[in-house]
Design an enzyme around this catalytic site. Sequence first.
Site, PDB file in Angstrom:
ATOM      1  CG  ASN A   1     -41.735  19.399 -79.261  1.00 42.01           C
ATOM      2  OD1 ASN A   1     -41.762  18.907 -78.132  1.00 42.01           O
ATOM      3  ND2 ASN A   1     -41.829  18.677 -80.358  1.00 42.01           N
TER       4      ASN A   1
ATOM      5  CD  GLU B   1     -42.405  23.542 -85.189  1.00 43.72           C
ATOM      6  OE1 GLU B   1     -41.799  23.002 -86.126  1.00 43.72           O
ATOM      7  OE2 GLU B   1     -43.239  22.949 -84.480  1.00 43.72           O
TER       8      GLU B   1
ATOM      9  CD  GLU C   1     -35.658  20.376 -83.001  1.00 46.74           C
ATOM     10  OE1 GLU C   1     -34.960  19.550 -83.609  1.00 46.74           O
ATOM     11  OE2 GLU C   1     -36.807  20.668 -83.346  1.00 46.74           O
TER      12      GLU C   1
ATOM     13  CG  ASP D   1     -47.976  18.150 -94.303  1.00 45.50           C
ATOM     14  OD1 ASP D   1     -47.596  19.325 -94.092  1.00 45.50           O
ATOM     15  OD2 ASP D   1     -47.249  17.159 -94.079  1.00 45.50           O
ATOM     16  CD1 TRP D   2     -47.059  19.526 -90.896  1.00 47.91           C
ATOM     17  CD2 TRP D   2     -47.463  20.557 -88.945  1.00 47.91           C
ATOM     18  NE1 TRP D   2     -45.962  20.306 -90.605  1.00 47.91           N
ATOM     19  CE2 TRP D   2     -46.179  20.935 -89.406  1.00 47.91           C
ATOM     20  CE3 TRP D   2     -47.925  21.076 -87.726  1.00 47.91           C
ATOM     21  CZ2 TRP D   2     -45.361  21.821 -88.694  1.00 47.91           C
ATOM     22  CZ3 TRP D   2     -47.102  21.956 -87.019  1.00 47.91           C
ATOM     23  CH2 TRP D   2     -45.829  22.309 -87.516  1.00 47.91           C
TER      24      TRP D   2
ATOM     25  CD  GLN E   1     -46.554  22.341 -82.373  1.00 54.09           C
ATOM     26  OE1 GLN E   1     -47.770  22.139 -82.472  1.00 54.09           O
ATOM     27  NE2 GLN E   1     -45.679  21.667 -83.091  1.00 54.09           N
TER      28      GLN E   1
ATOM     29  CG  ASP F   1     -38.595  22.743 -81.974  1.00 54.47           C
ATOM     30  OD1 ASP F   1     -37.600  23.034 -82.635  1.00 54.47           O
ATOM     31  OD2 ASP F   1     -38.970  21.572 -81.764  1.00 54.47           O
TER      32      ASP F   1
ATOM     33  CG  ASP G   1     -43.222  12.642 -79.699  1.00 56.40           C
ATOM     34  OD1 ASP G   1     -43.319  13.270 -80.781  1.00 56.40           O
ATOM     35  OD2 ASP G   1     -42.814  11.471 -79.622  1.00 56.40           O
ATOM     36  NE  ARG G   2     -40.475  15.865 -72.574  1.00 55.86           N
ATOM     37  CZ  ARG G   2     -39.318  15.272 -72.865  1.00 55.86           C
ATOM     38  NH1 ARG G   2     -38.555  15.749 -73.831  1.00 55.86           N
ATOM     39  NH2 ARG G   2     -38.907  14.219 -72.186  1.00 55.86           N
TER      40      ARG G   2
ATOM     41  N   GLY H   1     -54.863  21.360 -88.169  1.00 54.24           N
ATOM     42  CA  GLY H   1     -54.479  19.970 -88.421  1.00 54.24           C
ATOM     43  C   GLY H   1     -54.371  19.603 -89.888  1.00 54.24           C
TER      44      GLY H   1
END
Length: 297
Positions: free
Chosen positions: A132, A117, A113, A206-207, A130, A115, A140-141, A211
């Site tokens: 990834n 964002e 994937e 929520d994120w 963001q 991404d 998780d990158r 955050g």
Amino acid sequence: MVKMTHSSTTFFTKIVLFLILVVFFTLSPVADARPATFLQDFRITWSDSHIKQLDGGKAIQLVLDQNSGCGFASKSQYLFGRVSMKIKLIPGDSAGTVTAFYMNSDTDQVRDELDFEFLGNRTGQPYSVQTNVYAHGKGDREQRVNLWFDPAADYHTYSILWNHHHVVFSVDEVPIRVFKNNEARGLPFPKFQPMGVYSTLWEADDWATRGGLEKIDWSKAPFYAYYKDFDIEGCPVPGPRTCASNPSNWWEGQSYQQLDPIAARRYRWVRLNHMVYDYCTDKQRYPVTPPECLAGI
Ligand SMILES: *[C@@H]1O[C@H](CO)[C@@H](O)[C@H](O)[C@H]1NC(C)=O
């Protein structure tokens, strides 16, 4: 007599040239016409009622309200190529919203994937982008950059170049992230699975913003994002089997195998001035630096 032959040859040559030109101009723009309209390459995957076609399908409007967000996907999957589109993000108070533009192999176990964002923010606060990369099931990158312009004031071009050498995420032709193929060092690189092109607009308060501290303000809804100039150039799957390994595809060419000096300078400028988060330097999360982050790689 000699003169006659000469002029009739010229006449004949002219006719042939004319016919070649006619064939060239009638066929080639049709075959290569880019960008495409939305429905040529894409379909709606989530909430028909929240995606509106504009300008005869050359642009679309995505809507997020309290009932639903929405999403779309390419009709085909692709193995290598470049995808780009122009996006105008939600203006004003967009905190808690996420607009995503990504490629995904749609496989659960060994997902690949790539991404983009776009994380909304309160009025006057900068949007973050963001990125990834998932390769062979591991993500998780995350990296984040703040944009150097207001992405809601106008359309800007966001693109992903993916070839055998690297993946390059660019904003208006400025590279903001490069993920190199380090298979020679035993590191995974997305290479075996075709990926579809996707986009979604949804609520993630929520994120997404600070955050998760900043919640979505529904009194500002509905929220609108706009897309146009859909351009996918790549090897569609299913399609000619040899396409993805054909070295004469333009995106595999010499000048796309690494950043040229101008692109490399712009990339350094982004990293020095606009990078706000990099998993590579997050010691709390990764006490041992991930191998792809090591200098020189
Ligand atoms: C939103 O604005 C704040 C304050 O300027 C900033 O710290 C943050 O990185 C911005 N972006 C997001 C997604 O929270």
